[in-house]
Design a protein around this motif. Structure first.
Motif, short mmCIF file in Angstrom:
data_model
loop_
_atom_site.label_atom_id
_atom_site.label_comp_id
_atom_site.label_asym_id
_atom_site.label_seq_id
_atom_site.Cartn_x
_atom_site.Cartn_y
_atom_site.Cartn_z
N GLU A 38 97.62 81.78 24.16
CA GLU A 38 98.41 81.13 23.14
C GLU A 38 99.42 80.18 23.80
OE1 GLU A 38 98.36 81.18 19.82
OE2 GLU A 38 96.55 82.43 19.89
N PRO A 39 99.59 78.97 23.26
CA PRO A 39 100.58 78.07 23.84
C PRO A 39 101.98 78.63 23.67
CG PRO A 39 99.76 77.21 21.74
CD PRO A 39 98.91 78.39 22.10
N ALA B 54 101.50 68.92 29.83
CA ALA B 54 100.10 68.57 29.59
C ALA B 54 99.17 69.49 30.37
CB ALA B 54 99.86 67.11 29.97
N ARG B 55 99.48 69.68 31.65
CA ARG B 55 98.62 70.54 32.48
C ARG B 55 98.61 71.98 31.97
NH1 ARG B 55 95.85 70.71 37.21
NH2 ARG B 55 96.13 68.46 37.48
N ASN B 56 99.77 72.49 31.60
CA ASN B 56 99.84 73.86 31.10
C ASN B 56 99.09 74.03 29.78
OD1 ASN B 56 101.32 74.90 33.25
ND2 ASN B 56 103.29 74.37 32.31
N ALA B 57 99.11 72.98 28.94
CA ALA B 57 98.38 73.05 27.68
C ALA B 57 96.88 73.18 27.93
CB ALA B 57 98.67 71.81 26.83
N GLN C 22 101.12 67.78 24.24
CA GLN C 22 100.34 69.02 24.22
C GLN C 22 99.01 68.81 23.50
OE1 GLN C 22 103.26 71.60 22.32
NE2 GLN C 22 103.61 72.69 24.24
N GLU C 23 99.06 68.21 22.33
CA GLU C 23 97.85 68.04 21.53
C GLU C 23 96.86 67.12 22.21
OE1 GLU C 23 96.43 66.22 17.20
OE2 GLU C 23 98.53 66.80 17.50
#
Length: 231
Positions: free
Chosen positions: A67-68, A55-58, A114-115
């Protein structure tokens, strides 16, 4: 990350489609890795922390216009590939900064995290998009939902008897009107009648509809994880 129920900003929006008015629910924290979910869905503390990192990286990638990363499905734990509802809550200094999620899953667990992390940070309509200077201040919580199960009941008293405070998240539906409270809301509304009354109000229907009408009711359980320390 206990947020005050009386603060209207603690409303969490659901991103599910085909919902009517009052489509949100309230987000509060539970114990880390709460084991009220069925064992088939239960995640370990390490798995929960891994999803928090996702979540944090997203959010970080979106802030940096990066880009993810591609998901390596072969290396991904099977649990992360299950379709489960998810919510992501963001707070700064104990104050809500964004919360969005899906009650009914539309994607895998890891994709949902992620979303909804990006949605909570940048698309919660109550807040401006998260700024870069806020990133190191945020605290993230994720909630993972079991699939909702319709609750069969005969009348209002039977409904009250079947609700399990502190365990069940509750969804009520009347036509196009729908709302949910996560199980954590029982901490703020421990009385069953008060819980249902507030839930009806959130759905945009009469406060006593749960008593006078036969609403469609479903329940689910939640496992919640918080970041262990500030970043």
């Amino acid at each position: 990350m206990l947020l005050n129920l009386v603060d209207s900003r603690t409303l969490c929006f659901s991103a599910n489609r085909n919902q009517g008015k009052g489509e949100g629910n309230l987000c509060f924290s539970t114990n880390k890795g709460d084991k009220t979910m069925g064992t088939a869905y239960w995640l370990s503390e390490d798995e929960g922390q891994s999803l928090l990192a996702v979540a944090r990286n997203a959010i970080k990638n979106r802030l940096n216009n990066a880009e993810p990363p591609q998901i390596d499905w072969k290396e991904l734990p099977e649990k992360f590939q299950e379709q489960l509802g998810t919510f992501v809550t963001i707070a700064i200094d104990g104050n809500l900064r964004g919360c969005i999620g899906h009650i009914i899953p539309r994607e895998t667990l890891i994709e949902g995290i992620q979303e909804n992390a990006v949605n909570a940070a940048f698309r919660d309509p109550r807040f401006p998009p998260l700024a870069k200077e806020e990133f190191d201040k945020i605290a993230i919580e994720i909630s993972i939902l079991t699939p909702p199960q319709e609750l069969s009941y005969t009348d209002a008293e039977d409904l009250l008897s079947k609700l399990r405070p502190g365990i069940d998240g509750v969804i009520i539906q009347k036509g196009y009107y729908e709302a949910t409270f996560l199980p954590q809301v029982w901490e703020q509304l421990p009385d069953k009648e008060e819980f249902l009354t507030h839930l009806c109000m959130k759905a945009g229907i009469s406060h006593d509809s749960w008593r006078k009408e036969k609403l469609q009711v479903s329940t689910y359980q939640v496992q919640a994880f918080e970041e262990e320390k500030a970043h």
